[in-house]
Design a protein around this motif. Structure first.
Motif, short mmCIF file in Angstrom:
data_model
loop_
_atom_site.label_atom_id
_atom_site.label_comp_id
_atom_site.label_asym_id
_atom_site.label_seq_id
_atom_site.Cartn_x
_atom_site.Cartn_y
_atom_site.Cartn_z
N ALA A 119 0.82 -1.21 0.00
CA ALA A 119 0.00 0.00 0.00
C ALA A 119 0.85 1.25 0.00
O ALA A 119 0.51 2.25 -0.64
N TRP A 126 -5.23 1.12 -6.56
CA TRP A 126 -6.28 0.21 -6.10
C TRP A 126 -5.76 -0.71 -5.00
O TRP A 126 -6.53 -1.14 -4.13
N VAL A 127 -4.45 -0.99 -4.99
CA VAL A 127 -3.88 -1.81 -3.92
C VAL A 127 -3.98 -1.07 -2.59
O VAL A 127 -4.34 -1.66 -1.56
N ASP A 128 -3.68 0.21 -2.59
CA ASP A 128 -3.77 1.02 -1.38
C ASP A 128 -5.22 1.08 -0.89
O ASP A 128 -5.50 0.93 0.31
N ARG A 129 -6.14 1.28 -1.81
CA ARG A 129 -7.56 1.35 -1.42
C ARG A 129 -8.05 0.00 -0.91
O ARG A 129 -8.84 -0.07 0.03
N LEU A 130 -7.58 -1.09 -1.53
CA LEU A 130 -7.97 -2.42 -1.06
C LEU A 130 -7.44 -2.67 0.35
O LEU A 130 -8.15 -3.22 1.21
N ALA A 131 -6.19 -2.27 0.61
CA ALA A 131 -5.62 -2.45 1.94
C ALA A 131 -6.40 -1.67 2.98
O ALA A 131 -6.68 -2.18 4.09
N ALA A 133 -9.52 -0.78 2.77
CA ALA A 133 -10.84 -1.42 2.90
C ALA A 133 -10.75 -2.63 3.82
O ALA A 133 -11.64 -2.87 4.65
N ILE A 134 -9.68 -3.42 3.67
CA ILE A 134 -9.49 -4.57 4.56
C ILE A 134 -9.33 -4.11 6.01
O ILE A 134 -9.87 -4.73 6.94
N THR A 137 -12.77 -2.94 7.33
CA THR A 137 -13.64 -4.10 7.54
C THR A 137 -13.22 -4.88 8.78
O THR A 137 -14.06 -5.32 9.58
#
Length: 305
Positions: A119, A126-131, A133-134, A137
């Motif tokens: 990230a 998108w990798v940073d945003r996915l991290a 989001a995880i 969550t």
């Protein structure tokens, strides 16, 4: 550095004493312990006999001093329900809780550090945003709900792993994932912020200007300094996970300290409850102290104090 460590050790001892007072005092405030032990059908004579047998007729201060002296000698008394030494019960159940905690920590580190590094290297992608989001969550989702979801998916529907029990290593996989995900968000965010700070530092820019490869700059120069606070946080998170094992062990029917505490609360087995609360709290205090000492050893700013 040594004055800093001494102050942290003194604070840890004061917190341990406070926890021992609270764990003893809260049970005293819960009502008549002798009546709770005897049950609703116990007569007044039986309740009085129980009160004398367990020393509940003595002044509260004397009971606390006697209990604390026994704790200092690793003697937590006898279980009301199991009619055996509380220490023997703790020693029997502790390996399961420690195994679960260490496996959960390994999963959290194995997920959070690579994700945090990725990230930071691909900030805004998108990798940073996915991290992130995880991380969000993981913070928002209760671990018992996540554990039940894992049971439904992997134990009931797919039948890949057992839903309960600690007889084999497969029984620890799902609870370790559920408990490890609890610690992942904080460690991932700390890794990301640490990497961003280190990557913007002068010595990293100098290493890049010398023509070093990106992998060498990231893993040899940046990551080594960025993970110092993460390692200290991991020790603290292990203490949190040992405390959170009460819920996870109950969900997955693991015979650890968490399940023992839950069963003892439902059975009014107060010596076991006191012992488990105090032991888990001491684990957290010791791990926090180790994290502070580790920070003092590795952080040059604290070494200069």
């Amino acid at each position: 550095m040594w004055p800093f460590i001494f102050k942290r050790t003194l604070v840890a001892l004061c917190v341990a004493l406070t926890i021992s007072v609270l764990s003893f005092g809260l049970l005293q405030l819960s009502g008549d312990l002798a009546a709770a032990i005897g049950g609703p059908e116990a007569t007044a004579e039986q309740v009085e006999r129980i009160r004398i047998e367990y020393g509940l007729d003595r002044p509260v201060v004397e009971q606390f001093v006697t209990w604390l002296w026994g704790v200092m000698q690793l003697d937590f008394g006898r279980s009301y329900y199991y009619q055996s030494s509380v220490m023997d019960l703790v020693v029997e159940r502790l390996p399961v809780t420690m195994t679960l905690g260490l496996l959960s920590l390994a999963i959290a580190i194995g997920v959070s550090i690579p994700l945090g590094v990725a990230a930071a290297l691909m900030r805004g992608s998108w990798v940073d945003r996915l991290a992130m989001a995880i991380a969000v969550t993981g913070q928002a989702m209760p671990n018992f709900w996540f554990g039940l979801t894992l049971i439904i998916l992997f134990a009931v529907n797919l039948q890949w792993l057992p839903a309960a029990g600690s007889e084999s290593w497969q029984g620890f996989v799902l609870p370790a994932i559920a408990l490890g995900y609890y610690a992942t968000p904080a460690m991932m965010r700390l890794t990301r912020s640490g990497m961003l700070e280190v990557l913007a530092s002068d010595y990293v820019r100098t290493a890049r200007a010398k023509g070093l490869r990106t992998g060498s700059v990231v893993f040899k120069h940046a990551l080594r300094n960025a993970v110092i606070p993460v390692v200290a946080l991991a020790a603290v998170e292990l203490g949190f996970m040992l405390g959170g094992s009460v819920v996870i062990e109950t969900v997955f029917s693991l015979r650890g300290l968490g399940q023992l505490a839950w069963q003892s609360i439902s059975r009014n087995d107060y010596p076991v409850v006191q012992a488990v609360v105090l032991i888990i709290a001491l684990f957290y205090i010791v791990l926090t102290l180790l994290a502070d000492i580790l920070n003092a050893v590795l952080d040059p700013r604290l070494r200069a104090r």
